[in-house]
Design a protein around this motif. Structure first.
Motif, PDB file in Angstrom:
ATOM      1  N   PHE A   1       0.856  -1.194   0.000  1.00  0.00           N
ATOM      2  CA  PHE A   1       0.000   0.000   0.000  1.00  0.00           C
ATOM      3  C   PHE A   1       0.890   1.241   0.000  1.00  0.00           C
ATOM      4  O   PHE A   1       1.901   1.303   0.707  1.00  0.00           O
ATOM      5  CB  PHE A   1      -0.890   0.037   1.239  1.00  0.00           C
ATOM      6  N   THR A   2       0.525   2.211  -0.795  1.00  0.00           N
ATOM      7  CA  THR A   2       1.187   3.502  -0.714  1.00  0.00           C
ATOM      8  C   THR A   2       0.157   4.594  -0.969  1.00  0.00           C
ATOM      9  O   THR A   2      -0.748   4.430  -1.783  1.00  0.00           O
ATOM     10  CB  THR A   2       2.373   3.605  -1.701  1.00  0.00           C
ATOM     11  N   GLY A   3       0.261   5.658  -0.224  1.00  0.00           N
ATOM     12  CA  GLY A   3      -0.706   6.736  -0.380  1.00  0.00           C
ATOM     13  C   GLY A   3      -0.108   8.078  -0.016  1.00  0.00           C
ATOM     14  O   GLY A   3       0.919   8.155   0.672  1.00  0.00           O
ATOM     15  N   PHE A   4      -0.735   9.116  -0.497  1.00  0.00           N
ATOM     16  CA  PHE A   4      -0.289  10.457  -0.121  1.00  0.00           C
ATOM     17  C   PHE A   4      -1.501  11.376   0.029  1.00  0.00           C
ATOM     18  O   PHE A   4      -2.577  11.100  -0.505  1.00  0.00           O
ATOM     19  CB  PHE A   4       0.703  11.027  -1.143  1.00  0.00           C
ATOM     20  N   GLY A   5      -1.326  12.451   0.753  1.00  0.00           N
ATOM     21  CA  GLY A   5      -2.374  13.456   0.894  1.00  0.00           C
ATOM     22  C   GLY A   5      -1.774  14.840   0.962  1.00  0.00           C
ATOM     23  O   GLY A   5      -0.664  15.034   1.498  1.00  0.00           O
ATOM     24  N   LEU A   6      -2.483  15.764   0.387  1.00  0.00           N
ATOM     25  CA  LEU A   6      -2.045  17.166   0.388  1.00  0.00           C
ATOM     26  C   LEU A   6      -3.299  18.002   0.624  1.00  0.00           C
ATOM     27  O   LEU A   6      -4.282  17.859  -0.098  1.00  0.00           O
ATOM     28  CB  LEU A   6      -1.417  17.496  -0.969  1.00  0.00           C
ATOM     29  N   LYS A   7      -3.269  18.849   1.662  1.00  0.00           N
ATOM     30  CA  LYS A   7      -4.488  19.577   2.021  1.00  0.00           C
ATOM     31  C   LYS A   7      -4.125  20.998   2.432  1.00  0.00           C
ATOM     32  O   LYS A   7      -3.221  21.198   3.272  1.00  0.00           O
ATOM     33  CB  LYS A   7      -5.149  18.847   3.189  1.00  0.00           C
ATOM     34  N   HIS A   8      -4.819  21.979   1.841  1.00  0.00           N
ATOM     35  CA  HIS A   8      -4.605  23.370   2.230  1.00  0.00           C
ATOM     36  C   HIS A   8      -5.838  23.863   2.977  1.00  0.00           C
ATOM     37  O   HIS A   8      -6.947  23.816   2.456  1.00  0.00           O
ATOM     38  CB  HIS A   8      -4.335  24.246   1.004  1.00  0.00           C
ATOM     39  N   VAL A   9      -5.625  24.328   4.194  1.00  0.00           N
ATOM     40  CA  VAL A   9      -6.734  24.778   5.039  1.00  0.00           C
ATOM     41  C   VAL A   9      -6.695  26.294   5.170  1.00  0.00           C
ATOM     42  O   VAL A   9      -5.689  26.873   5.595  1.00  0.00           O
ATOM     43  CB  VAL A   9      -6.655  24.131   6.451  1.00  0.00           C
ATOM     44  N   GLN A  10      -7.806  26.917   4.759  1.00  0.00           N
ATOM     45  CA  GLN A  10      -7.944  28.369   4.924  1.00  0.00           C
ATOM     46  C   GLN A  10      -8.666  28.598   6.244  1.00  0.00           C
ATOM     47  O   GLN A  10      -9.847  28.271   6.371  1.00  0.00           O
ATOM     48  CB  GLN A  10      -8.740  28.938   3.757  1.00  0.00           C
ATOM     49  N   ALA A  11      -7.937  29.116   7.215  1.00  0.00           N
ATOM     50  CA  ALA A  11      -8.475  29.211   8.571  1.00  0.00           C
ATOM     51  C   ALA A  11      -8.705  30.666   8.978  1.00  0.00           C
ATOM     52  O   ALA A  11      -8.403  31.596   8.231  1.00  0.00           O
ATOM     53  CB  ALA A  11      -7.514  28.535   9.533  1.00  0.00           C
TER      54      ALA A  11
END
Lengths: 137, 203
Positions: free
Chosen positions: B119-129
């Motif tokens: 298994f291989t995975g990635f995530g990229l998330k930009h949060v406007q706070a």
């Protein structure tokens, strides 16, 4: 950090080695444990033990043998079971993750529509590659 | 840092060309309930998939960065899927709008590739706070020590590496993932960030 990098790079190699080893055993097992049954000139490659267990107690039934792509985990296959259990004439279902097969037993009176099966498999996220029908008198 | 970027690029390239995936979208008509906790948030997330291509959901969360509670209305879209006999690769777009206002939102990408063994995975998330925007990234690599049958307990050993733009530090730690039927439990422990916990139930 170096340890992490080495671990990250080694992990796929170890896994691939394990995969190769598994494939070697798997290929060997194919000849011993898999059923190659000829029905109407068609060959069915199935796990003999699983198949015998599946058909025990079934009579006057037909079994759709589905060959799928993308069925790589138990979690992925759960939706298939839930979907087909709702079908009219449904009797039983079994999933073989190692061969990528799904067996669905129906009452003999039911017409198994390949395009309908294909749609249901796709709605679960996999692709139907082949469907064969076995009759159980 | 150079080595880190280099390794990250290699893994991301590997992940995006030959493999990707995870299941933020269920099968058509399927529902998923999740609990998630890490150093940035603690949340409960429910999503429903009208189609296998997208899901809509609500996430109630305790934001540990802003120290407040609010909800997200979330939308996830399957951008690409590649099935083969022995693997599945997925790429998802994810987004959310906060109950505190449309200017507080997030967008991201999530990808995975898996076989029964890897298994291989990635995530990229930009949060406007509200106070400070941030971006978080992670990579996961895993191996299944054995191949279980349908209905068995399935086990994965993973290594997760993550960072966020608030701390700018990369943390790597082991993660244990267990599947049984419709349940999934994922636990990771990092001495800096404490526990990562992820529970999932599909129905």
């Amino acid at each position: 950090m170096k340890k992490i990098i080495i671990s990250l790079l080694l992990l796929p190699s170890l896994a691939l080695a394990g995969e190769l080893e598994h494939d070697m055993h798997h290929n060997h097992d194919k000849h011993e444990n898999h059923l190659h049954e000829m029905v109407d000139g068609q060959e069915f490659q199935l796990d003999k033990e699983k198949f015998n267990k599946f058909v025990s107690g079934l009579s006057n039934a037909q079994i759709a043998v589905l060959s799928l792509q993308g069925m790589v985990c138990d979690f992925c296959a759960r939706g298939i079971e839930k979907t087909f259990k709702k079908d009219v004439g449904y009797l039983n279902i079994d999933v073989d993750l190692s061969l990528g097969k799904v067996l669905i037993a129906y009452d003999m009176s039911v017409f198994i529509d390949k395009s309908d099966v294909e749609k249901k498999i796709l709605s679960n996220g996999q692709n139907l590659v082949d469907m064969q029908i076995l009759s159980i008198p | 840092m150079g080595i880190r970027v280099c390794v990250l690029s290699l893994i991301l390239t590997f992940a995006s060309t030959t493999m990707l995936g995870a299941r933020p979208v269920s099968y058509t008509g399927g529902s998923t309930m999740m609990y998630f906790s890490d150093n940035l948030k603690e949340s409960v997330y429910y999503h429903y998939s009208p189609s296998y291509k997208y899901s809509l959901g609500l996430e109630w969360l305790k934001d540990k960065v802003q120290n407040e509670n609010y909800a997200y209305l979330r939308y996830t879209h399957l951008l690409n899927r590649k099935n083969t006999q022995n693997s599945q690769r997925n790429l998802y777009f994810q987004s959310g709008i906060s109950s505190e206002g449309i200017d507080r939102n997030f967008i991201g990408m999530h990808g995975d590739w898996e076989t029964r063994r890897l298994f291989t995975g990635f995530g990229l998330k930009h949060v406007q706070a509200d106070v400070k925007d941030y971006t978080k990234k992670y990579i996961q690599l895993g191996i299944a020590p054995y191949l279980g049958d349908y209905g068995d307990l399935h086990t994965w050993f993973l290594i997760k590496t993550k960072t966020n733009s608030l701390t700018n530090e990369w943390n790597s730690y082991p993660v244990l993932k267990l599947f049984k039927g419709n349940f999934m439990v994922e636990l990771g422990y990092d001495e800096n960030d404490e526990w990562d916990a992820h529970l999932m139930y599909r129905f």
